[in-house]
Design a protein around this motif. Structure first.
Motif, short mmCIF file in Angstrom:
data_model
loop_
_atom_site.label_atom_id
_atom_site.label_comp_id
_atom_site.label_asym_id
_atom_site.label_seq_id
_atom_site.Cartn_x
_atom_site.Cartn_y
_atom_site.Cartn_z
N GLN A 98 -75.14 47.20 44.66
CA GLN A 98 -73.71 46.92 44.87
C GLN A 98 -73.32 45.57 44.27
O GLN A 98 -72.18 45.38 43.85
CB GLN A 98 -73.39 46.92 46.38
N GLY A 99 -74.27 44.63 44.26
CA GLY A 99 -73.97 43.32 43.71
C GLY A 99 -73.69 43.32 42.22
O GLY A 99 -73.16 42.34 41.69
N ARG A 100 -74.03 44.39 41.53
CA ARG A 100 -73.84 44.44 40.08
C ARG A 100 -72.51 45.05 39.66
O ARG A 100 -72.20 45.08 38.46
CB ARG A 100 -75.00 45.24 39.44
N PHE A 101 -71.71 45.51 40.60
CA PHE A 101 -70.47 46.20 40.23
C PHE A 101 -69.50 45.34 39.43
O PHE A 101 -68.82 45.85 38.53
CB PHE A 101 -69.79 46.78 41.47
N PRO A 102 -69.39 44.02 39.68
CA PRO A 102 -68.46 43.24 38.84
C PRO A 102 -68.83 43.23 37.36
O PRO A 102 -67.98 42.95 36.51
CB PRO A 102 -68.56 41.83 39.44
#
Length: 257
Positions: A98-102
């Motif tokens: 989820q932390g990679r979505f940006p």
């Protein structure tokens, strides 16, 4: 990198933050300290753009924080709040993803850069043995480390953390704070709420001391961490000793003031 100018925040009719002026130095570890109810979490949430202000300006790299798109802001600054909802049925690795979505686009798939960021965060937080575990199966400390790892996987130059040592035993608290120092030494800008005064004095370069929604003192730790400010902010008398391990100030509470 972060400048707060004349910030006023209300919750309903309650005035929570009063005319806050604050400059967070880039590439350093800033700790927010103060008694319960002093406005620390509200200030951090406002700095992250998650809590709206009634008035005042919040500048990121000299630009109003509201001028950034959500994606651009998330590429510059990550925020780990105090209260988190743990998604059901999600594994630790899925949380880190989820932390990679940006950094992902509608047309782009999972890249080697994404994989490397997740691998680094996993290693830094020491949770490699947990990646396949469901989040619901973790202890409080394990879950906290997983959330910190997700924040690191976002790979931002600025990291905001609300009480990151919550649920951690003493050994894991020190491990996390050592990790934050490593990130600071690598050039990251860190802002964290800490409750342990001596941990703040030992690890943070810059302190912001709050009381009743106002900044009472801010500056280099060695200059503002003294008995006068401690008594003013926390209503306790104390003695200051030198930490034999680090040479930093060690606060010994002696009585209520």
């Amino acid at each position: 990198m972060l400048d707060v100018r004349g910030l006023n925040v209300y919750r309903g009719s309650d005035h929570i933050l009063h005319d806050i002026h604050l400059s967070v130095p880039g590439g350093r570890f800033t700790a927010l300290i103060g008694p319960n109810g002093s406005g620390k979490s509200t200030l951090l949430g406002s700095m992250a753009g998650a809590i709206p202000a009634r008035s005042g300006d919040m500048l990121l790299q000299s630009k109003p924080i509201g001028s950034y798109s959500k994606r651009d802001l998330a590429r510059l600054m990550s925020f780990l709040p105090q209260h988190l909802h743990t998604p059901e049925g999600m594994s630790v690795r899925e949380l880190l993803v989820q932390g990679r979505f940006p950094w992902r686009t509608w047309l782009g798939g999972w890249t080697s850069q994404d994989e490397d960021a997740v691998a680094r965060a996993t290693a830094l937080c020491g949770i490699g043995h947990l990646t396949d575990r469901p989040l619901q199966s973790l202890s409080g400390g394990q879950l906290q480390r997983a959330w910190v790892a997700m924040t690191l996987a976002q790979d931002t130059p600025i990291i905001l953390l609300d009480e990151p040592t919550t649920f951690l035993d003493v050994a894991n608290q020190l491990s996390l704070l050592d990790l934050l120092q490593v990130l600071r030494n690598a050039g990251r800008t860190l802002v964290a709420i800490l409750h342990d005064l001596n941990q703040a004095a030992r690890y943070a370069d810059f302190l912001v001391m709050l009381k009743d929604g106002r900044v009472v003192a801010q500056g280099d730790t060695g200059k503002v961490f003294h008995t006068g400010n401690i008594e003013n902010v926390f209503s306790i008398r104390s003695r200051m000793l030198e930490d034999p391990e680090t040479g930093t100030a060690l606060c010994i509470p002696t009585s209520l003031s």
